[in-house]
Design an enzyme around this catalytic site. Sequence first.
Site, PDB file in Angstrom:
ATOM      1  NE  ARG A  78      -9.110  33.912  -7.333  1.00 40.18           N
ATOM      2  CZ  ARG A  78      -9.797  32.784  -7.531  1.00 40.18           C
ATOM      3  NH1 ARG A  78     -10.297  32.511  -8.702  1.00 40.18           N
ATOM      4  NH2 ARG A  78      -9.959  31.932  -6.543  1.00 40.18           N
ATOM      5  CE1 TYR A 110     -11.923  28.589   8.082  1.00 33.78           C
ATOM      6  CE2 TYR A 110     -11.808  26.259   7.531  1.00 33.78           C
ATOM      7  CZ  TYR A 110     -12.394  27.506   7.366  1.00 33.78           C
ATOM      8  OH  TYR A 110     -13.444  27.662   6.504  1.00 33.78           O
ATOM      9  CG  MET A 127      -9.281  22.814   4.579  1.00 28.94           C
ATOM     10  SD  MET A 127     -10.918  23.241   3.932  1.00 28.94           S
ATOM     11  CE  MET A 127     -11.576  21.625   3.510  1.00 28.94           C
ATOM     12  CG  HIS A 147     -16.590  25.301  -2.209  1.00 31.85           C
ATOM     13  ND1 HIS A 147     -16.533  25.372  -0.837  1.00 31.85           N
ATOM     14  CD2 HIS A 147     -15.592  26.109  -2.661  1.00 31.85           C
ATOM     15  CE1 HIS A 147     -15.544  26.179  -0.483  1.00 31.85           C
ATOM     16  NE2 HIS A 147     -14.960  26.634  -1.566  1.00 31.85           N
ATOM     17  CD  GLN A 192     -12.386  32.882  -2.105  1.00 32.73           C
ATOM     18  OE1 GLN A 192     -12.834  34.012  -1.934  1.00 32.73           O
ATOM     19  NE2 GLN A 192     -12.535  32.223  -3.229  1.00 32.73           N
TER      20      GLN A 192
HETATM   21  C1  VOV Z   1     -15.755  33.767  -0.050  1.00 28.46           C
HETATM   22  C2  VOV Z   1     -16.039  32.511  -0.128  1.00 28.46           C
HETATM   23  C3  VOV Z   1     -15.494  31.471  -1.034  1.00 28.46           C
HETATM   24  C4  VOV Z   1     -15.551  31.390  -2.417  1.00 28.46           C
HETATM   25  C5  VOV Z   1     -16.180  32.383  -3.374  1.00 28.46           C
HETATM   26  C6  VOV Z   1     -14.882  30.175  -2.800  1.00 28.46           C
HETATM   27  C7  VOV Z   1     -14.775  29.718  -4.133  1.00 28.46           C
HETATM   28  C8  VOV Z   1     -13.961  28.643  -4.474  1.00 28.46           C
HETATM   29  C9  VOV Z   1     -13.756  28.185  -5.814  1.00 28.46           C
HETATM   30  C10 VOV Z   1     -14.449  28.781  -7.058  1.00 28.46           C
HETATM   31  C11 VOV Z   1     -12.858  27.162  -5.773  1.00 28.46           C
HETATM   32  C12 VOV Z   1     -12.338  26.332  -6.965  1.00 28.46           C
HETATM   33  C13 VOV Z   1     -11.402  27.094  -7.816  1.00 28.46           C
HETATM   34  C14 VOV Z   1     -10.231  27.632  -7.040  1.00 28.46           C
HETATM   35  O1  VOV Z   1     -10.195  28.848  -6.886  1.00 28.46           O
HETATM   36  O2  VOV Z   1      -9.410  26.845  -6.593  1.00 28.46           O
HETATM   37  C15 VOV Z   1     -12.485  26.986  -4.400  1.00 28.46           C
HETATM   38  C16 VOV Z   1     -11.531  26.067  -3.952  1.00 28.46           C
HETATM   39  C17 VOV Z   1     -11.364  25.742  -2.620  1.00 28.46           C
HETATM   40  N1  VOV Z   1     -12.039  26.297  -1.557  1.00 28.46           N
HETATM   41 FE1  VOV Z   1     -13.309  27.830  -1.610  1.00 28.46          FE
HETATM   42  N2  VOV Z   1     -14.424  29.526  -1.669  1.00 28.46           N
HETATM   43  C18 VOV Z   1     -14.782  30.279  -0.561  1.00 28.46           C
HETATM   44  C19 VOV Z   1     -14.569  29.989   0.786  1.00 28.46           C
HETATM   45  C20 VOV Z   1     -14.010  28.790   1.188  1.00 28.46           C
HETATM   46  C21 VOV Z   1     -14.028  28.295   2.540  1.00 28.46           C
HETATM   47  C22 VOV Z   1     -14.692  28.978   3.712  1.00 28.46           C
HETATM   48  C23 VOV Z   1     -13.355  27.101   2.560  1.00 28.46           C
HETATM   49  C24 VOV Z   1     -13.190  26.160   3.743  1.00 28.46           C
HETATM   50  C25 VOV Z   1     -14.230  25.016   3.648  1.00 28.46           C
HETATM   51  C26 VOV Z   1     -15.258  25.064   4.736  1.00 28.46           C
HETATM   52  O3  VOV Z   1     -16.288  24.366   4.582  1.00 28.46           O
HETATM   53  O4  VOV Z   1     -15.075  25.763   5.747  1.00 28.46           O
HETATM   54  C27 VOV Z   1     -12.876  26.868   1.249  1.00 28.46           C
HETATM   55  C28 VOV Z   1     -12.090  25.785   0.881  1.00 28.46           C
HETATM   56  C29 VOV Z   1     -11.627  25.621  -0.414  1.00 28.46           C
HETATM   57  C30 VOV Z   1     -10.637  24.632  -0.779  1.00 28.46           C
HETATM   58  C31 VOV Z   1      -9.936  23.708   0.199  1.00 28.46           C
HETATM   59  C32 VOV Z   1     -10.465  24.712  -2.141  1.00 28.46           C
HETATM   60  C33 VOV Z   1      -9.527  23.841  -2.993  1.00 28.46           C
HETATM   61  C34 VOV Z   1     -10.156  22.478  -3.104  1.00 28.46           C
HETATM   62  C35 VOV Z   1      -9.547  21.519  -4.080  1.00 28.46           C
HETATM   63  O5  VOV Z   1      -9.858  20.309  -3.947  1.00 28.46           O
HETATM   64  O6  VOV Z   1      -8.784  21.921  -4.960  1.00 28.46           O
HETATM   65  N3  VOV Z   1     -13.313  27.887   0.413  1.00 28.46           N
HETATM   66  N4  VOV Z   1     -13.182  27.878  -3.625  1.00 28.46           N
END
Ligand code: VOV
EC number: 1.3.98.5
Length: 247
Positions: free
Chosen positions: A129, A143, A145, A170, A183
């Site tokens: 990853r 995008y 953010m 989330h 993602q």
């Molecule tokens: C396919 C979809 C998907 C999946 C499974 C997923 C899962 C996860 C996991 C398990 C984790 C935490 C562990 C890591 O891996 O960091 C995250 C982390 C994160 N994500 Fe996410 N996310 C997705 C998708 C996904 C989207 C579509 C977005 C945009 C938000 C939206 O509203 O448009 C997003 C944002 C983020 C961000 C900015 C972070 C870091 C935040 C922080 O403060 O550190 N993310 N995300």
Amino acid sequence: MPEAVETLDGWYMLHDFRQVDWTAWKKASTEEREQAISELNHLMASWQDVESDKLGSFGFYTVVGHKADLLFLNVRPTMEELTELETALNKTKMAEFFTQPYSYVSVVELSTYMAQGKDPDTDPEIQARLKPILPKWNHVCFYPMDKRRDGEDNWYMMSKEDRGKLMYTHGMTGRKYAGHVRQIITGSQGLDDWEWGVTLFAHDTLQFKKLIYEMRFDEVSARFAEFGSFYIGHRKEREELEKVMHV
Ligand code: VOV
């Protein structure tokens, strides 16, 4: 007390958006156009070789709408390599017909809110990853953010534990889209204008809308997310460059 969560940081990523000056391109001679296409094809082939050697990754996309025409997406272990490859592209004949309406530089980031005690330096899943090979899926959505800092809705004043709970929800929403959307989250605090880059891959563009809409209702997005511009691209093989540029 609020405190930073430890991040695992991997390869660097450059989203390099280009717009084509079609008027100038049409005016160019056939020889000039052939030379420009062949030279860019060579450069992209060298980027594919880097991917084959597992020293980075590369994707080529056409972009819909007025914001850009093309996206060159490169992933590398260091930021210097990204600067070098961007310069190499700028030096090509084709670049004489390009402008660069947008770019974004960031680094692949995993937060450790849900850490499971694995050793990130040796765990193959974590390593894969952190050093991603871009999925060969049909479409990309990018995008940038931020997490909001406004009165009661200040992400950076919340405890790590409370942030972790929101991130858990989330993740659960995201997991529903397994097989439909992948993602890559990149961190860009101090590197570019926003705090994170979101790069999504799907076979069907509608899945982007469904996922992003559903996430809007998760507290972490509803209360804390601020978004930049959205870009949608369609994956092309390197060999399709000629067709894309045909006039
Ligand atoms: C396919 C979809 C998907 C999946 C499974 C997923 C899962 C996860 C996991 C398990 C984790 C935490 C562990 C890591 O891996 O960091 C995250 C982390 C994160 N994500 Fe996410 N996310 C997705 C998708 C996904 C989207 C579509 C977005 C945009 C938000 C939206 O509203 O448009 C997003 C944002 C983020 C961000 C900015 C972070 C870091 C935040 C922080 O403060 O550190 N993310 N995300």
